[in-house]
Design a protein around this motif. Structure first.
Motif, PDB file in Angstrom:
ATOM      1  N   GLN A 474       3.569  21.063 -11.191  1.00 26.95           N
ATOM      2  CA  GLN A 474       3.484  20.159 -12.332  1.00 26.95           C
ATOM      3  C   GLN A 474       4.458  18.990 -12.174  1.00 26.95           C
ATOM      4  O   GLN A 474       4.119  17.835 -12.453  1.00 26.95           O
ATOM      5  N   LYS A 475       5.662  19.286 -11.714  1.00 28.50           N
ATOM      6  CA  LYS A 475       6.641  18.225 -11.502  1.00 28.50           C
ATOM      7  C   LYS A 475       6.173  17.244 -10.431  1.00 28.50           C
ATOM      8  O   LYS A 475       6.328  16.026 -10.570  1.00 28.50           O
ATOM      9  N   ARG A 476       5.599  17.798  -9.365  1.00 26.46           N
ATOM     10  CA  ARG A 476       5.108  16.920  -8.297  1.00 26.46           C
ATOM     11  C   ARG A 476       3.977  16.028  -8.814  1.00 26.46           C
ATOM     12  O   ARG A 476       3.946  14.830  -8.538  1.00 26.46           O
ATOM     13  N   ASN A 477       3.057  16.611  -9.571  1.00 20.19           N
ATOM     14  CA  ASN A 477       1.945  15.820 -10.096  1.00 20.19           C
ATOM     15  C   ASN A 477       2.433  14.723 -11.040  1.00 20.19           C
ATOM     16  O   ASN A 477       1.916  13.593 -11.024  1.00 20.19           O
ATOM     17  N   MET A 478       3.430  15.053 -11.857  1.00 21.80           N
ATOM     18  CA  MET A 478       3.954  14.056 -12.781  1.00 21.80           C
ATOM     19  C   MET A 478       4.711  12.950 -12.042  1.00 21.80           C
ATOM     20  O   MET A 478       4.619  11.775 -12.410  1.00 21.80           O
ATOM     21  N   SER A 479       5.451  13.303 -11.010  1.00 22.43           N
ATOM     22  CA  SER A 479       6.180  12.278 -10.251  1.00 22.43           C
ATOM     23  C   SER A 479       5.203  11.358  -9.528  1.00 22.43           C
ATOM     24  O   SER A 479       5.440  10.142  -9.441  1.00 22.43           O
ATOM     25  N   ILE A 480       4.094  11.909  -9.028  1.00 21.92           N
ATOM     26  CA  ILE A 480       3.083  11.070  -8.382  1.00 21.92           C
ATOM     27  C   ILE A 480       2.405  10.163  -9.415  1.00 21.92           C
ATOM     28  O   ILE A 480       2.145   8.978  -9.145  1.00 21.92           O
ATOM     29  N   ALA A 481       2.153  10.693 -10.609  1.00 22.06           N
ATOM     30  CA  ALA A 481       1.575   9.864 -11.672  1.00 22.06           C
ATOM     31  C   ALA A 481       2.528   8.733 -12.037  1.00 22.06           C
ATOM     32  O   ALA A 481       2.107   7.589 -12.272  1.00 22.06           O
ATOM     33  N   ARG A 482       3.822   9.028 -12.075  1.00 17.55           N
ATOM     34  CA  ARG A 482       4.807   7.984 -12.332  1.00 17.55           C
ATOM     35  C   ARG A 482       4.781   6.919 -11.231  1.00 17.55           C
ATOM     36  O   ARG A 482       4.861   5.715 -11.503  1.00 17.55           O
ATOM     37  N   LEU A 483       4.677   7.374  -9.980  1.00 12.92           N
ATOM     38  CA  LEU A 483       4.643   6.426  -8.869  1.00 12.92           C
ATOM     39  C   LEU A 483       3.397   5.547  -8.941  1.00 12.92           C
ATOM     40  O   LEU A 483       3.445   4.357  -8.616  1.00 12.92           O
ATOM     41  N   LYS A 484       2.284   6.103  -9.376  1.00 12.22           N
ATOM     42  CA  LYS A 484       1.075   5.289  -9.524  1.00 12.22           C
ATOM     43  C   LYS A 484       1.277   4.211 -10.586  1.00 12.22           C
ATOM     44  O   LYS A 484       0.832   3.069 -10.419  1.00 12.22           O
ATOM     45  N   ILE A 485       1.948   4.567 -11.684  1.00 15.09           N
ATOM     46  CA  ILE A 485       2.245   3.565 -12.703  1.00 15.09           C
ATOM     47  C   ILE A 485       3.178   2.496 -12.125  1.00 15.09           C
ATOM     48  O   ILE A 485       2.976   1.290 -12.329  1.00 15.09           O
ATOM     49  N   ALA A 486       4.201   2.938 -11.403  1.00 13.49           N
ATOM     50  CA  ALA A 486       5.154   1.993 -10.815  1.00 13.49           C
ATOM     51  C   ALA A 486       4.447   1.032  -9.861  1.00 13.49           C
ATOM     52  O   ALA A 486       4.750  -0.173  -9.825  1.00 13.49           O
ATOM     53  N   THR A 487       3.495   1.544  -9.097  1.00 17.59           N
ATOM     54  CA  THR A 487       2.754   0.712  -8.153  1.00 17.59           C
ATOM     55  C   THR A 487       1.822  -0.244  -8.882  1.00 17.59           C
ATOM     56  O   THR A 487       1.697  -1.419  -8.493  1.00 17.59           O
ATOM     57  N   LEU A 488       1.166   0.237  -9.932  1.00 17.82           N
ATOM     58  CA  LEU A 488       0.355  -0.644 -10.773  1.00 17.82           C
ATOM     59  C   LEU A 488       1.208  -1.791 -11.289  1.00 17.82           C
ATOM     60  O   LEU A 488       0.796  -2.965 -11.251  1.00 17.82           O
ATOM     61  N   TRP A 489       2.378  -1.479 -11.773  1.00 16.57           N
ATOM     62  CA  TRP A 489       3.313  -2.484 -12.283  1.00 16.57           C
ATOM     63  C   TRP A 489       3.681  -3.467 -11.181  1.00 16.57           C
ATOM     64  O   TRP A 489       3.600  -4.690 -11.348  1.00 16.57           O
ATOM     65  N   GLN A 490       4.075  -2.938 -10.043  1.00 20.11           N
ATOM     66  CA  GLN A 490       4.530  -3.767  -8.926  1.00 20.11           C
ATOM     67  C   GLN A 490       3.439  -4.716  -8.430  1.00 20.11           C
ATOM     68  O   GLN A 490       3.711  -5.887  -8.133  1.00 20.11           O
ATOM     69  N   MET A 491       2.219  -4.225  -8.343  1.00 17.69           N
ATOM     70  CA  MET A 491       1.137  -5.022  -7.758  1.00 17.69           C
ATOM     71  C   MET A 491       0.519  -6.021  -8.735  1.00 17.69           C
ATOM     72  O   MET A 491      -0.288  -6.856  -8.324  1.00 17.69           O
ATOM     73  N   THR A 492       0.892  -5.946 -10.000  1.00 22.47           N
ATOM     74  CA  THR A 492       0.320  -6.877 -10.984  1.00 22.47           C
ATOM     75  C   THR A 492       1.388  -7.771 -11.607  1.00 22.47           C
ATOM     76  O   THR A 492       1.081  -8.564 -12.498  1.00 22.47           O
ATOM     77  N   PHE A 493       2.623  -7.649 -11.129  1.00 21.34           N
ATOM     78  CA  PHE A 493       3.744  -8.392 -11.686  1.00 21.34           C
ATOM     79  C   PHE A 493       4.013  -9.633 -10.837  1.00 21.34           C
ATOM     80  O   PHE A 493       3.778  -9.625  -9.632  1.00 21.34           O
ATOM     81  N   PRO A 494       4.510 -10.741 -11.437  1.00 19.63           N
ATOM     82  CA  PRO A 494       4.849 -11.921 -10.635  1.00 19.63           C
ATOM     83  C   PRO A 494       5.844 -11.581  -9.534  1.00 19.63           C
ATOM     84  O   PRO A 494       6.806 -10.833  -9.754  1.00 19.63           O
ATOM     85  N   GLY A 495       5.621 -12.129  -8.364  1.00 14.49           N
ATOM     86  CA  GLY A 495       6.493 -11.865  -7.228  1.00 14.49           C
ATOM     87  C   GLY A 495       5.703 -11.292  -6.067  1.00 14.49           C
ATOM     88  O   GLY A 495       4.475 -11.135  -6.128  1.00 14.49           O
ATOM     89  N   VAL A 496       6.419 -10.978  -5.009  1.00 18.56           N
ATOM     90  CA  VAL A 496       5.806 -10.506  -3.766  1.00 18.56           C
ATOM     91  C   VAL A 496       6.151  -9.030  -3.593  1.00 18.56           C
ATOM     92  O   VAL A 496       7.307  -8.688  -3.325  1.00 18.56           O
ATOM     93  N   PRO A 497       5.170  -8.130  -3.739  1.00 21.50           N
ATOM     94  CA  PRO A 497       5.466  -6.695  -3.622  1.00 21.50           C
ATOM     95  C   PRO A 497       5.911  -6.333  -2.211  1.00 21.50           C
ATOM     96  O   PRO A 497       5.405  -6.868  -1.221  1.00 21.50           O
ATOM     97  N   SER A 498       6.866  -5.399  -2.135  1.00 19.66           N
ATOM     98  CA  SER A 498       7.337  -4.918  -0.841  1.00 19.66           C
ATOM     99  C   SER A 498       7.277  -3.395  -0.827  1.00 19.66           C
ATOM    100  O   SER A 498       7.801  -2.740  -1.733  1.00 19.66           O
ATOM    101  N   ILE A 499       6.631  -2.854   0.207  1.00 19.00           N
ATOM    102  CA  ILE A 499       6.486  -1.404   0.358  1.00 19.00           C
ATOM    103  C   ILE A 499       7.386  -0.939   1.493  1.00 19.00           C
ATOM    104  O   ILE A 499       7.311  -1.458   2.611  1.00 19.00           O
ATOM    105  N   TYR A 500       8.225   0.026   1.216  1.00 16.35           N
ATOM    106  CA  TYR A 500       9.062   0.629   2.249  1.00 16.35           C
ATOM    107  C   TYR A 500       8.228   1.675   2.978  1.00 16.35           C
ATOM    108  O   TYR A 500       7.634   2.552   2.344  1.00 16.35           O
ATOM    109  N   TYR A 501       8.173   1.581   4.295  1.00 16.19           N
ATOM    110  CA  TYR A 501       7.286   2.419   5.087  1.00 16.19           C
ATOM    111  C   TYR A 501       7.300   3.871   4.596  1.00 16.19           C
ATOM    112  O   TYR A 501       8.345   4.460   4.360  1.00 16.19           O
ATOM    113  N   GLY A 502       6.122   4.435   4.434  1.00 15.17           N
ATOM    114  CA  GLY A 502       6.009   5.835   4.050  1.00 15.17           C
ATOM    115  C   GLY A 502       5.955   6.080   2.555  1.00 15.17           C
ATOM    116  O   GLY A 502       5.490   7.141   2.123  1.00 15.17           O
TER     117      GLY A 502
END
Length: 642
Positions: A474-502
Motif C-alpha cells: 500500500q505504501k509503495r502504491n501510494m508513493s507511486i501515485a504521489r510521483l505520478k502527481i509530481a510528474t503531472l505537475w512538473q510536465m505542465t508547469f512553466p519551465g524546462v522539466p529535468s528527469i534524473y536518470y532512473g
C-alpha cells in the motif's frame, strides 16, 4: 480601527502594474487602499534601489476609487533590486505597510515599526534564453551509473586502486580510511559514453530533447567534480572521438547535449595542481614557477591552500585570474570554445554561487558569441533573484548572466505539498513569490527538477509521511501515485522539466551515494515508465503546457492546481502559438475524494473540457462554473482547444 485597514497586494495588477519583475526605465504604478479612516495626513511610498539612498514619493487619491492612493515611478536605467514599503500618517500617528512575514509578496502587513520591504527585480532584455530551450525536456545522466555499452561488459580503462563492482545491481559505497575519513578507493560500475549512444533510441522514445551530463572530463573520482584535465574525456567513459560520435547521433534524433562545467575548483590530482605527481606537468603545488600557480590561493606554500568547503582534494581557483580566464573562456582552444566546437548546446555551471558575477558574465558573453542558441544554466538552490552569496547580492537574472537555474525551490514545493507539510494556499504563495521575483523569460526557462545527484531519489522521498498502519504494498502504491502527481505537475508547469536518470522507472535511494545507483535495466517499473512517456508526450504536443500563461489556483488545503492559457495566438513570452486552455488539478489526500465547484468563466465561459489522462471523461462548463470530483491522489489535466 480594523486590523487590515491598509491594503496592498503586489500579486494583483490593480495594486502593482505591471506585475512582477520589470525592465530598466519601465513605468510602474503602485496603489494602496485605506479603509475606515476619518483623517488622512499623508500617504507615502518609500522606495530605493539596493545600495542607494531611499526616496519618498507622496501618493495621491485615485479619482473614482474611495480610499485608494496611487503613485507612478520609473525603474532605474541600471539593473538591480528595488525595495519599497508604504507610510501612512493619520491623526498625527504613523503606520507602515510592508511585505508579509514570509517575504513572499502578495498581501502585506501593517506595522508601527520599519516593515519588511517588497521586492521589484529590475532587469534588461539583453540576451534572453534561446527559444528552443523552452520546448525541451532534460534527462540528467551520471555516466558511470547509466549503461555500459561494451558488448562483453568490459569496463574501460579502470583506474589504479579503484573498486569495480562485479554486479550492476550492487549498492554504491564509499570506501574510506578509518583514521582520516578520506576516500581510500573510488567505486565504479562501468557506464560509458558508448552506453549512452546505444540508449539514445530509448531517450528519443521517452521524449527527451536534452541530455545533461554530470562531469565527463578526466578525474580520479566516480563523480568527476575533481577535474584532472578539462580538455580530455575520462578514459573510463571513452574519448573525444566517441563523444563526437555521440553528439552527432544525438543531434540526428533531435537531442542536444549540455555539459557540466566545474570552474570554481579543480582536483588536487590534476594537470594544473598535480599534488600527487600523476601528471607530467609542473603543477601549482610543485612549483611557484608553474604556469598554473596564479590560479590558486596559497596561504602557506605548498600545503596550506584555499579549497572547496575545506576539502583539500578540491583546491579553489581564482576565477578572475587572467591566465585562468584565458584558459577557460578566451583562448583559441579554451575549455568553453573547445567543447562548443564539438556541437554541444550549452553548459551547466557547477556551484554558480561560488563563481564571481564577472566570471559568469564573461563566460556567457563568449558563449553567445560562439553560439547565440547555446544555453547557460547555473546550479542555484534558492530564489535566484535575491540570492546572497559570500555577502554579495548575485546578479543571475538581470540579463547578463544565466539563462536558467536549477529550480530546487520547485522540488521542495512539490514535496512539501504532497507530504502534507504545506497546504495549497502556502504552495500558491510560494510559487507566486518566484513568479513575481523572476523576469518572465527566466521563469519559463527554469530547470524544474524533482531529482538530482545531490538529493535523495524522489520516489524514496515520497514514501515518507505515510500512515504506519499501511502495509508495504500500500505504501509503495501510494508513493507511486504521489510521483505520478509530481510528474503531472512538473510536465505542465512553466519551465524546462529535468528527469534524473532512473526516476522514470522507479529507481530509489537515499542520500549520496545511494541516489547514484545504476539504472535498473531489465528491472524497470513499466507502469511508471509509461506514465512518464505519456506526460512528456502530452507536454510536447501542447504549446499551452510549455509557454502558455500561468494562473495559480487553490481550492482547499488538499487541492492545488493552475490554469495554462494561450489567448489570441500569443503565449506568455510573446511568441505566436496555437491558442488553447488547460486546467491542471491534483488532490493530495491519501484517502478522501474532493468535490470542486469553481467559477472559471475568466478562462472557459462555456463548453467542454476533456481529461487528457482519461479520455472517457469530459467536464461540462455551464455559465463559467465547473463541477468535478478528484479521487484520493488523483490528478486531472483538462484541456479545451480554442
Amino acid at each position: 480601527m480594523a486590523r487590515n485597514w491598509i491594503y496592498h497586494n503586489s500579486h494583483d495588477l490593480f495594486y502593482r502594474n505591471p506585475f512582477g519583475a520589470v525592465p530598466c526605465n519601465q513605468q510602474v504604478e503602485l496603489k494602496i487602499k485605506l479603509q475606515l479612516i476619518s483623517k488622512i495626513d499623508t500617504v507615502t511610498l518609500r522606495i530605493w534601489k539596493e545600495g542607494e539612498d531611499k526616496n519618498d514619493f507622496i501618493m495621491t487619491p485615485l479619482q473614482g476609487e474611495e480610499g485608494v492612493y496611487f503613485v507612478q515611478i520609473t525603474t532605474p536605467p541600471t539593473t538591480g533590486l528595488l525595495w519599497y514599503y508604504f507610510m501612512v500618517v493619520t491623526n498625527g500617528r504613523g503606520y507602515y505597510y510592508g511585505n508579509n512575514v514570509a517575504k513572499q509578496g502578495g498581501i502585506g502587513e501593517i506595522s508601527e515599526q520599519l516593515p519588511r520591504p517588497y521586492q521589484i527585480t529590475v532587469y534588461q532584455n539583453k540576451v534572453l534564453p534561446p527559444t528552443w530551450f523552452y520546448d525541451a525536456v532534460i534527462y540528467q545522466i551520471f555516466v558511470d551509473r547509466f549503461y555500459n555499452g561494451n558488448e562483453d561488459g568490459k569496463v574501460l580503462n579502470p583506474k589504479k586502486n579503484s573498486l569495480i563492482h562485479a554486479h550492476w545491481e550492487n549498492d554504491p559505497i564509499y570506501i574510506k580510511d578509518e583514521k582520516t575519513g578520506r576516500i581510500a578507493r573510488w567505486d565504479f560500475f562501468g557506464g560509458n559514453l558508448i552506453g549512452v549512444k546505444k540508449k539514445l533510441p530509448y531517450l528519443k522514445d521517452l521524449g527527451i530533447r536534452i541530455i545533461y551530463f554530470n562531469p565527463i572530463f578526466e578525474a580520479q573520482s566516480n563523480h568527476k567534480y575533481d577535474t584532472g584535465d578539462y580538455h580530455k574525456i575520462d578514459p573510463m567513459f571513452g574519448d573525444e572521438e566517441i563523444f563526437l560520435d555521440l553528439v552527432n547521433e544525438a543531434k540526428k534524433l533531435g537531442i542536444s547535449i549540455i555539459l557540466d562545467g566545474v570552474f570554481s575548483h579543480t582536483g588536487s590530482d590534476s594537470i594544473y595542481f598535480n599534488k600527487e605527481g600523476n601528471y607530467p606537468s609542473i603543477g601549482a603545488y610543485q612549483s611557484k614557477n608553474s604556469p598554473y600557480f596564479s590560479w590558486y590561493r596559497f596561504n602557506e606554500f605548498p600545503d596550506w591552500y584555499d579549497c572547496w568547503w575545506g576539502i583539500d582534494l578540491l583546491p579553489n581557483v581564482n576565477e578572475l585570474d587572467t591566465s585562468y580566464q584565458n584558459f577557460v573562456i578566451y583562448g583559441q582552444n579554451s575549455v568553453l570554445k573547445h567543447w562548443l566546437s564539438t556541437g554541444i548546446k550549452g553548459w551547466r555551471l557547477d556551484v554558480a554561487d561560488e563563481l564571481p558575477d564577472t566570471f559568469i558574465k564573461r563566460f556567457k558573453e563568449v558563449l553567445k558569441e560562439q553560439d547565440s542558441e547555446a544555453v547557460l544554466i547555473g546550479e542555484v538552490w534558492e530564489d535566484a533573484s535575491n540570492k546572497i552569496s559570500y555577502g554579495q547580492r548575485r546578479e543571475y537574472f538581470y540579463g547578463e548572466e544565466l539563462d536558467s537555474v536549477t529550480n530546487y525551490p520547485f522540488r521542495k514545493i512539490v514535496i512539501d505539498f504532497l507530504l502534507g507539510h504545506k497546504d495549497a494556499f502556502a504552495v500558491h504563495s510560494t510559487l507566486m513569490s518566484l513568479y513575481e521575483n523572476y523576469p518572465i523569460h527566466y521563469f519559463y526557462s527554469l530547470m524544474n527538477l524533482l531529482g538530482s545527484h545531490d538529493v535523495p531519489r524522489i520516489l524514496t522521498v515520497l514514501q515518507e509521511e505515510l500512515p504506519q498502519h499501511l502495509n508495504l504494498e500500500q505504501k509503495r502504491n501510494m508513493s507511486i501515485a504521489r510521483l505520478k502527481i509530481a510528474t503531472l505537475w512538473q510536465m505542465t508547469f512553466p519551465g524546462v522539466p529535468s528527469i534524473y536518470y532512473g526516476d522514470e522507472v522507479g529507481l530509489q535511494g537515499g542520500n549520496d551515494p545511494f541516489n547514484r545507483r545504476g539504472y535498473p535495466w531489465g528491472r524497470e517499473n513499466h507502469d511508471l515508465l509509461e506514465w512518464f512517456q505519456k506526460m512528456i508526450a502530452i507536454r510536447n504536443d501542447y504549446d499551452v503546457l510549455r509557454t502558455g500563461e500561468w494562473i495559480s489556483l487553490f481550492f482547499d488545503s488538499d487541492v492545488y492546481g493552475f490554469v495554462r492559457q494561450i489567448k489570441d495566438g500569443l503565449d506568455a513570452l510573446g511568441q505566436r502559438r496555437k491558442a488553447n486552455t488547460a486546467i491542471v488539478l491534483f488532490n493530495r489526500n491519501l484517502f478522501e475524494e474532493r468535490r470542486i465547484v469553481s467559477d472559471i468563466s475568466k478562462w472557459v465561459p462555456n463548453g467542454r473540457l476533456k481529461n487528457l489522462l482519461n479520455l472517457h471523461e469530459e467536464i461540462v462548463i455551464e455559465d463559467g462554473v465547473f463541477i468535478l470530483t478528484l479521487k484520493p491522489l488523483e490528478g486531472k489535466l483538462l484541456i479545451r482547444d480554442q
